[in-house]
Design an enzyme around this catalytic site. Structure first.
Site, short mmCIF file in Angstrom:
data_model
loop_
_atom_site.label_atom_id
_atom_site.label_comp_id
_atom_site.label_asym_id
_atom_site.label_seq_id
_atom_site.Cartn_x
_atom_site.Cartn_y
_atom_site.Cartn_z
N SER A 31 0.85 -1.20 0.00
CA SER A 31 0.00 0.00 0.00
C SER A 31 0.88 1.24 0.00
O SER A 31 1.86 1.31 0.73
CB SER A 31 -0.87 0.04 1.25
OG SER A 31 -1.62 -1.14 1.35
N HIS A 62 -8.81 -6.09 -8.13
CA HIS A 62 -7.38 -6.08 -7.84
C HIS A 62 -6.63 -6.91 -8.88
O HIS A 62 -6.33 -8.07 -8.65
CB HIS A 62 -7.11 -6.69 -6.46
CG HIS A 62 -7.19 -5.71 -5.36
ND1 HIS A 62 -6.47 -5.81 -4.20
CD2 HIS A 62 -7.92 -4.57 -5.24
CE1 HIS A 62 -6.76 -4.79 -3.41
NE2 HIS A 62 -7.64 -4.03 -4.01
N HIS A 84 -2.43 -12.20 -0.21
CA HIS A 84 -2.31 -12.32 1.24
C HIS A 84 -2.81 -13.68 1.71
O HIS A 84 -3.73 -14.24 1.12
CB HIS A 84 -3.10 -11.21 1.94
CG HIS A 84 -2.60 -9.84 1.66
ND1 HIS A 84 -2.96 -9.14 0.54
CD2 HIS A 84 -1.74 -9.05 2.35
CE1 HIS A 84 -2.35 -7.96 0.55
NE2 HIS A 84 -1.60 -7.88 1.64
N TYR A 86 -4.68 -14.30 4.16
CA TYR A 86 -6.10 -14.28 4.55
C TYR A 86 -7.04 -14.52 3.37
O TYR A 86 -8.23 -14.75 3.56
CB TYR A 86 -6.46 -12.96 5.28
CG TYR A 86 -6.27 -11.70 4.48
CD1 TYR A 86 -7.12 -11.37 3.43
CD2 TYR A 86 -5.24 -10.81 4.78
CE1 TYR A 86 -6.95 -10.21 2.70
CE2 TYR A 86 -5.06 -9.65 4.06
CZ TYR A 86 -5.92 -9.35 3.02
OH TYR A 86 -5.73 -8.20 2.30
N GLU A 87 -6.53 -14.46 2.17
CA GLU A 87 -7.39 -14.70 1.00
C GLU A 87 -7.75 -16.19 0.86
O GLU A 87 -8.65 -16.54 0.11
CB GLU A 87 -6.73 -14.16 -0.26
CG GLU A 87 -6.64 -12.63 -0.19
CD GLU A 87 -6.06 -11.99 -1.43
OE1 GLU A 87 -6.72 -12.05 -2.46
OE2 GLU A 87 -4.95 -11.44 -1.34
N ALA A 114 1.98 -1.95 4.44
CA ALA A 114 1.33 -1.02 5.37
C ALA A 114 1.24 -1.75 6.70
O ALA A 114 1.03 -2.97 6.73
CB ALA A 114 -0.06 -0.68 4.87
N MET A 212 -0.29 -7.76 7.81
CA MET A 212 -0.83 -9.06 7.36
C MET A 212 -0.04 -9.67 6.20
O MET A 212 -0.58 -10.43 5.41
CB MET A 212 -2.30 -8.89 6.97
CG MET A 212 -3.16 -8.32 8.09
SD MET A 212 -4.84 -8.03 7.56
CE MET A 212 -5.47 -7.04 8.92
N SER A 213 1.24 -9.33 6.11
CA SER A 213 2.03 -9.85 4.98
C SER A 213 3.50 -9.95 5.35
O SER A 213 3.87 -9.96 6.52
CB SER A 213 1.87 -8.92 3.77
OG SER A 213 2.45 -7.66 4.05
N ASN A 236 -1.42 3.66 10.57
CA ASN A 236 -2.38 3.90 11.67
C ASN A 236 -1.73 3.41 12.95
O ASN A 236 -0.79 2.62 12.90
CB ASN A 236 -3.68 3.11 11.42
CG ASN A 236 -3.41 1.61 11.27
OD1 ASN A 236 -2.91 1.17 10.23
ND2 ASN A 236 -3.70 0.85 12.31
N HIS A 248 -9.91 0.12 6.89
CA HIS A 248 -9.09 0.00 5.70
C HIS A 248 -8.94 1.36 5.01
O HIS A 248 -7.90 1.67 4.44
CB HIS A 248 -9.73 -1.02 4.74
CG HIS A 248 -8.94 -1.24 3.50
ND1 HIS A 248 -7.65 -1.73 3.52
CD2 HIS A 248 -9.24 -1.02 2.20
CE1 HIS A 248 -7.20 -1.80 2.28
NE2 HIS A 248 -8.14 -1.38 1.46
N1 HPA Z 1 -3.10 -4.24 11.72
C1 HPA Z 1 -2.83 -5.18 10.79
N2 HPA Z 1 -2.52 -4.89 9.54
C2 HPA Z 1 -2.46 -3.58 9.22
C3 HPA Z 1 -2.71 -2.56 10.13
C4 HPA Z 1 -3.06 -2.92 11.46
O1 HPA Z 1 -3.30 -2.07 12.34
N3 HPA Z 1 -2.55 -1.38 9.47
C5 HPA Z 1 -2.20 -1.71 8.20
N4 HPA Z 1 -2.14 -3.04 8.03
#
Ligand code: HPA
Length: 277
Positions: A31, A62, A84, A86-87, A114, A212-213, A236, A248
């Site tokens: 990202s 995507h 990912h 989770y997919e 990210a 998550m990656s 964040n 997201h």
């Molecule tokens: N948690 C998990 N994955 C993320 C986050 C988060 O706060 N921000 C961006 N990807």
């Protein structure tokens, strides 16, 4: 031959029918770097959907692709769009693109993502050098029969992220007028964000950022002897740190704001890799 390795060889053959480009650097665009192609002299694009057996994103709209081209004269293969865990794919499929880029000739892997900031000294918009990781909450991509063609059964992970490449990141950041944050990244399965208590636990374990990656990709790359460097965009603060829900949209918004700085950092890193010879 092992099934996973057979699939890799088939995918390699399909790409080799489309291009003879020899990348030195493999780059995974997370990202904030979705527009990185504008910094590349792109010579060839291969959509993942044209590679039989390649895992494609389950997120509608995507469309992922490999971009083959030059950054500051350095031959690069970039992944625009990653898959990912989770997919729903197996870890072996999640790391297939990484292994493939290694088989196509890349010697150095640049991973970006990210992440949520766990370290209270971080601020959304910071860029963090991943100095080490915690993989304990996701399965290892090396589980199952070892791919002897790629690497050893029990690969060492004690210096998974390359110290010299971290120095290039610091220099590239300084050249662009900012300082890198540095820390430990923890991979969480997702797709749900963490709870505040999970974040407290992760902080206690030594994590500075969560996402998550990346970690599974780094392990697969290390297995095959690639040199690795990784950067998180802190989009964040992680769950429970601020009194606000995670979304997201917030992740995307911060990533977009930081895009210019992130692109410059990566271009400066690749330029330094190009000066090594
Ligand atoms: N948690 C998990 N994955 C993320 C986050 C988060 O706060 N921000 C961006 N990807």
């Amino acid at each position: 031959m092992n099934k996973a390795y057979e699939k890799l060889v088939r995918c390699e053959k399909i790409i080799r029918e489309k291009t003879d480009f020899e990348p030195e650097v493999a780059l995974v665009l997370g990202s904030g770097l979705g527009g990185y192609a504008s910094n590349m002299d792109v010579r060839c694009e291969v959509p993942y959907s044209e590679i039989e057996g390649f895992p494609v994103s389950t997120v509608p709209g995507h469309d992922g692709r490999f971009l083959f081209g030059y950054v500051k004269g350095v031959p690069v293969v970039a992944m625009k769009g990653r898959i990912h865990y989770y997919e729903g794919y197996d870890m072996t499929d999640i790391v297939l693109p990484i292994r493939l880029m290694g088989m196509l000739g890349a010697k150095t892997l640049v991973l970006t993502n990210a992440a949520g900031g766990i370290n209270m000294d971080f601020t959304p918009g910071d860029l963090m050098i991943i100095k080490d990781h915690i993989s304990a909450f996701v399965p290892s991509p090396l589980r199952g029969e070892n791919l002897d063609e790629l690497g050893p059964r029990f690969p060492d992970m004690s210096k998974i992220y390359d110290r010299g490449l971290m120095e290039y990141l610091r220099a590239s950041a300084a050249e662009n007028g900012f300082e890198m944050k540095e820390g430990v990244y923890l991979q969480f399965q997702g797709p749900n964000f963490e709870t505040p208590t999970e974040i407290k636990m992760f902080r206690g374990l030594g994590a500075d950022a969560v996402g998550m990656s990346t970690v599974c990709e780094a392990i697969a790359a290390r297995h095959m002897g690639l040199r690795i460097v990784a950067v998180s965009c802190i989009t964040n603060m992680a769950a429970g740190i601020l009194d606000q829900p995670l979304s997201h949209e917030e992740v995307q918004e911060t990533a977009d704001k930081v895009a210019d700085k992130f692109e410059k950092l990566i271009t400066g890193l690749i330029a330094r890799i190009g000066e090594e010879k």
